[in-house]
Design a protein around this motif. Structure first.
Motif, PDB file in Angstrom:
ATOM      1  N   THR A 186      38.718  36.789  48.457  1.00  0.00           N
ATOM      2  CA  THR A 186      39.820  36.179  47.722  1.00  0.00           C
ATOM      3  C   THR A 186      39.646  36.377  46.223  1.00  0.00           C
ATOM      4  N   ALA A 187      40.744  36.748  45.579  1.00  0.00           N
ATOM      5  CA  ALA A 187      40.794  36.813  44.119  1.00  0.00           C
ATOM      6  C   ALA A 187      41.703  35.691  43.649  1.00  0.00           C
ATOM      7  N   VAL A 188      41.209  34.879  42.721  1.00  0.00           N
ATOM      8  CA  VAL A 188      41.940  33.702  42.248  1.00  0.00           C
ATOM      9  C   VAL A 188      42.255  33.889  40.768  1.00  0.00           C
ATOM     10  N   ASN A 189      43.532  33.917  40.445  1.00  0.00           N
ATOM     11  CA  ASN A 189      43.979  34.005  39.057  1.00  0.00           C
ATOM     12  C   ASN A 189      44.029  32.580  38.501  1.00  0.00           C
ATOM     13  N   LEU A 190      43.168  32.293  37.523  1.00  0.00           N
ATOM     14  CA  LEU A 190      42.995  30.936  37.008  1.00  0.00           C
ATOM     15  C   LEU A 190      43.682  30.768  35.662  1.00  0.00           C
ATOM     16  N   ALA A 191      44.376  29.653  35.492  1.00  0.00           N
ATOM     17  CA  ALA A 191      45.055  29.350  34.228  1.00  0.00           C
ATOM     18  C   ALA A 191      44.170  28.487  33.351  1.00  0.00           C
TER      19      ALA A 191
ATOM     20  N   THR B 282      42.426  35.417  33.537  1.00  0.00           N
ATOM     21  CA  THR B 282      41.133  35.328  34.213  1.00  0.00           C
ATOM     22  C   THR B 282      41.281  35.376  35.726  1.00  0.00           C
ATOM     23  N   VAL B 283      40.450  36.202  36.340  1.00  0.00           N
ATOM     24  CA  VAL B 283      40.405  36.306  37.802  1.00  0.00           C
ATOM     25  C   VAL B 283      38.968  36.109  38.256  1.00  0.00           C
ATOM     26  N   ALA B 284      38.769  35.250  39.255  1.00  0.00           N
ATOM     27  CA  ALA B 284      37.458  35.049  39.875  1.00  0.00           C
ATOM     28  C   ALA B 284      37.557  35.481  41.327  1.00  0.00           C
ATOM     29  N   THR B 285      36.515  36.143  41.819  1.00  0.00           N
ATOM     30  CA  THR B 285      36.539  36.610  43.204  1.00  0.00           C
ATOM     31  C   THR B 285      35.346  36.073  43.980  1.00  0.00           C
ATOM     32  N   GLY B 286      35.506  36.044  45.283  1.00  0.00           N
ATOM     33  CA  GLY B 286      34.435  35.627  46.173  1.00  0.00           C
ATOM     34  C   GLY B 286      34.961  35.554  47.591  1.00  0.00           C
ATOM     35  N   THR B 287      34.086  35.222  48.513  1.00  0.00           N
ATOM     36  CA  THR B 287      34.497  35.013  49.898  1.00  0.00           C
ATOM     37  C   THR B 287      34.766  33.528  50.088  1.00  0.00           C
TER      38      THR B 287
ATOM     39  N   ARG C  86      44.137  25.239  37.270  1.00  0.00           N
ATOM     40  CA  ARG C  86      45.299  25.531  38.109  1.00  0.00           C
ATOM     41  C   ARG C  86      45.238  26.979  38.595  1.00  0.00           C
ATOM     42  N   ILE C  87      45.649  27.185  39.845  1.00  0.00           N
ATOM     43  CA  ILE C  87      45.686  28.522  40.434  1.00  0.00           C
ATOM     44  C   ILE C  87      47.038  29.160  40.113  1.00  0.00           C
TER      45      ILE C  87
ATOM     46  N   GLY D  38      38.004  26.061  54.065  1.00  0.00           N
ATOM     47  CA  GLY D  38      39.202  25.459  53.517  1.00  0.00           C
ATOM     48  C   GLY D  38      40.284  26.456  53.176  1.00  0.00           C
ATOM     49  N   GLU D  39      41.176  26.034  52.318  1.00  0.00           N
ATOM     50  CA  GLU D  39      42.342  26.830  51.964  1.00  0.00           C
ATOM     51  C   GLU D  39      42.639  26.662  50.479  1.00  0.00           C
ATOM     52  N   LEU D  40      43.084  27.748  49.850  1.00  0.00           N
ATOM     53  CA  LEU D  40      43.556  27.716  48.467  1.00  0.00           C
ATOM     54  C   LEU D  40      45.033  28.075  48.471  1.00  0.00           C
ATOM     55  N   ARG D  41      45.802  27.398  47.588  1.00  0.00           N
ATOM     56  CA  ARG D  41      47.238  27.655  47.516  1.00  0.00           C
ATOM     57  C   ARG D  41      47.664  27.979  46.082  1.00  0.00           C
ATOM     58  N   GLU D  42      48.572  28.908  45.969  1.00  0.00           N
ATOM     59  CA  GLU D  42      49.143  29.235  44.666  1.00  0.00           C
ATOM     60  C   GLU D  42      49.789  27.985  44.068  1.00  0.00           C
ATOM     61  N   GLY D  43      49.487  27.710  42.794  1.00  0.00           N
ATOM     62  CA  GLY D  43      50.024  26.531  42.133  1.00  0.00           C
ATOM     63  C   GLY D  43      49.179  25.297  42.329  1.00  0.00           C
ATOM     64  N   GLY D  44      48.203  25.381  43.229  1.00  0.00           N
ATOM     65  CA  GLY D  44      47.322  24.247  43.485  1.00  0.00           C
ATOM     66  C   GLY D  44      46.237  24.129  42.424  1.00  0.00           C
ATOM     67  N   GLU D  45      45.360  23.182  42.635  1.00  0.00           N
ATOM     68  CA  GLU D  45      44.302  22.895  41.676  1.00  0.00           C
ATOM     69  C   GLU D  45      42.948  23.132  42.328  1.00  0.00           C
ATOM     70  N   VAL D  46      41.999  23.619  41.541  1.00  0.00           N
ATOM     71  CA  VAL D  46      40.616  23.766  41.992  1.00  0.00           C
ATOM     72  C   VAL D  46      39.696  23.181  40.927  1.00  0.00           C
TER      73      VAL D  46
END
Length: 649
Positions: free
Chosen positions: A255-260, A208-213, A235-236, A217-225
């Motif tokens: 930004t495109a966020v690959n969600l687990a 799953t990938v979600a996109t938006g502007t 998890r990202i 703040g900041e998003l980091r690979e391996g972080g949580e949203v």
């Protein structure tokens, strides 16, 4: 997500999001294609019908700036898609066809951009190759008249042809200059991560990938949203910005966020990816709304409307907070929006209002209180003052914090309650809390200082009133006091106020009782006499005392039974008398003497054991008193039961 998540090195660029706006068939998509080489129409039906239906994306690197383009549909039926795309843009290209001039959707899109608080943009006269010089000048005058008095007054007006390329170099120069201006006017980003989702899909091998502007703040690979409004933590797995795989993404980037751990069907436009635990869904929003002069009718209380906030569209009922219950076209007024489904938003987030049917943009504004309480007519004046203060505070975090806490009055707000409205990063919120004036924390709840003082005064008053009712009582039980004065507040607040008053020397604590530090028990001559008679009765009786009621009746004289009981309780508090059963109380000195005798006997007794008969003999009492006294000694660890005997400890 073409190309997967492979790493591509990239120089640090300034990121600017550019949105198009304008009437259908005025050449917005062709303009983006001419500038970037990318066809933003991605859907098969868009190709078939020759019109833009949903938002599309393209990018351009120009003079140290990375431009992310959001191309929006111009047809009136797809304004809700345009609004989703307009969320998060830094500057707008207001597109007007030179051969047609300003059209209905041009006006609506322009008003939307103005209501969204945009402050930078360029007016682009497209299809210049189809207009002679006179027609082009008329289109220019038409555009200048439209934007007069707005953020686009004085903005560059560039004539271009997407077919011949005429004017594109001039437009690129204007874009570079506008980007610098937009970057200079940007405020420091103090907010936690907040990404309104505009689309989701599946990439084979990634999920799953979600996109938006990324709005802040900041998003980091391996972080949580946290996916809001559902409140689901995810998890990202990976991140891309503008097609490049990155380890982190920051505010202002597409930004495109690959969600687990989630299927893309569970992620949709209108949802938000946010820093975990910061924001909470809401269904009541307070604001000062601007109703467009072109609105066909007033905005009335109980009217059903469409609210577009971020990328979400939700239905709502309106409460206009004035005596008339309506807001005339062209005016601003205090309005409460009662949403039919929850959204995630923060103070200052912009929104657009559209009529329910037929759908038409009628106004908009910014969120002032994203977690408002349902307002009643009698509270309109107070609400107006509160919203006026919030609007005047602007983006000053410490003042906003103070205002939200002050408006909560005696309910108070936790730090989490406040930041659910502000959405600040942990560091920025800590700074705001540290510099906010006139705020006190009591048991983890924030109060305005004057409210905290009022709570302290209420507690002292309740204790004082108790002393007036019960002058002989040593103090008021803590739980009784909490119920009387702080019933609707958390126990931690009561405990904090009480401890502050004890530390200040205004209250005194004795076991579970609280009293005014100045309180003293003063007995009348008659009360002293009754107390002395009671004391004498128990001392004389020794280990064969009368029942309590008998003792009180014998000693009270002309004193009322309740008053005599209070005097007896004083003997218990001072330790002169000890309770053994509900009926029988003993002189404490007699009990101590008996305990000493039992211990002395145990020194010579086999295994330190004593039976009931020997105990009766030592005490010189009958079984009626012996059993209760032995049980009392068990409780006070003089003895311990061992079969039908007692082990003396």
């Amino acid at each position: 997500m073409p190309g997967g998540f492979e790493f591509l090195a990239a120089a640090t660029l300034m990121d600017i999001i550019v949105g198009t706006a304008g009437h259908i068939d005025h050449g917005k998509t062709a303009l983006v294609r001419a500038l970037t080489g990318t066809d933003a129409d991605r859907l098969p039906e868009e190709k078939q019908r020759g019109i833009t239906i949903d938002i599309g994306f393209a990018e351009l690197e120009l003079e140290g700036t990375h431009f992310g383009f959001v191309d929006v549909p111009g047809h009136e039926r797809f304004v809700k898609n345009m609004l989703a795309g307009a969320s998060g843009i830094d500057l707008v290209l207001l597109v007007i066809a030179a051969d047609e001039g300003v059209m209905p959707q041009t006006r609506e899109h322009f008003e939307i951009c103005r209501l969204l608080g945009l402050s930078h943009g360029i007016v682009v006269l497209t299809k210049s190759d189809l207009a002679d010089e006179e027609t082009l000048e008329l289109a220019r005058l038409d555009a200048e008249e439209l934007v007069a008095g707005s953020f686009l007054e004085g903005a560059p007006v560039v004539a271009v042809s997407s077919i011949s390329g005429s004017g594109l170099d001039e437009l690129r120069t204007a874009l570079a200059e506008a980007a610098l201006s937009a970057a200079e006017s940007e405020q420091i980003d103090r907010h936690a991560a907040f990404l309104p989702i505009d689309r989701s899909f599946t990439v084979k091998g990634f999920g799953t990938v979600a996109t938006g502007t990324l709005a802040s703040g900041e998003l980091r690979e391996g972080g949580e949203v946290e996916l809001l409004p559902e409140g689901r933590r995810l998890r990202i797995r990976g991140l891309q910005t503008h097609g490049r795989t990155v380890s982190s993404a920051h505010a202002g980037q597409r930004t495109a966020v690959n969600l687990a751990g989630i299927d893309h069907s569970e992620v949709a436009r209108g949802q938000v990816l946010a820093a975990p635990g910061v924001l909470r869904p809401t269904q009541i929003i307070d604001s000062r709304v601007e109703l467009l002069a072109g609105s066909p009718r007033p905005l009335k209380s109980r009217q059903r409307i469409r609210v577009h906030i971020g990328t979400a569209e939700v239905l709502a009922r309106v409460a206009v907070m004035n005596e008339a219950g309506e807001l005339p076209p062209g005016e601003r007024g205090d309005v409460q929006l009662r949403l039919e489904s929850p959204v995630a938003c923060r103070f200052g987030d912009r929104f657009i209002l559209r009529s329910y049917s037929p759908q038409q943009t009628i106004g908009g504004s910014e969120v002032l209180d994203p977690h408002a309480s349902r307002v009643r007519k009698r509270d309109f004046a107070e609400a107006a003052m509160r919203l006026g203060s919030l609007a005047a505070a602007g983006e000053t975090p410490d003042e906003l914090l103070r205002l939200f806490v002050a408006s909560a009055a005696e309910r108070g707000l936790t730090a989490e309650d406040v930041n659910a409205r502000l959405g600040l990063s942990a560091e920025a919120f800590g700074e705001a809390l540290g510099s906010a004036k006139g705020i006190r924390s009591l048991g983890g709840v924030l109060f305005e200082t004057s409210v905290a003082e009022r709570l302290s005064a209420r507690l002292l008053k309740a204790v004082g009133e108790f002393h007036a009712r019960e002058p002989l009582a040593a103090g008021m039980p803590r739980e009784t006091l909490r119920e009387a004065a702080f019933r609707r507040l958390p126990p931690e607040v009561f405990a904090a106020v009480a401890e502050d008053l004890i530390a200040a020397g205004k209250l005194a604590a004795e076991r579970d009782l609280l009293r005014l530090a100045s309180h003293r028990t003063e007995l009348s001559a008659e009360e002293r006499a009754v107390k002395e008679r009671l004391s004498a009765i128990y001392k004389t009786a020794g280990l064969e005392p009368p029942k309590l009621d008998e003792a009180l009746a014998s000693a009270r004289g002309g004193l009322a039974p309740p008053a005599a009981r209070k005097l007896f309780e004083m003997l218990i508090r001072t330790g002169e008398v000890t309770k053994v059963t509900d009926e029988y109380y003993f002189s404490s000195s007699s009990l101590e003497a008996l305990a000493s005798a039992v211990r002395k006997f145990a020194e010579t007794a086999p295994d330190r054991l004593i039976d009931v008969a020997k105990f009766k003999e030592l005490a010189g009492i009958s079984r009626k008193f012996a059993i209760p006294l032995l049980e009392h000694f068990d409780r006070t660890r003089v003895t311990r039961r061992a079969g039908d005997k007692r082990l003396v400890l």
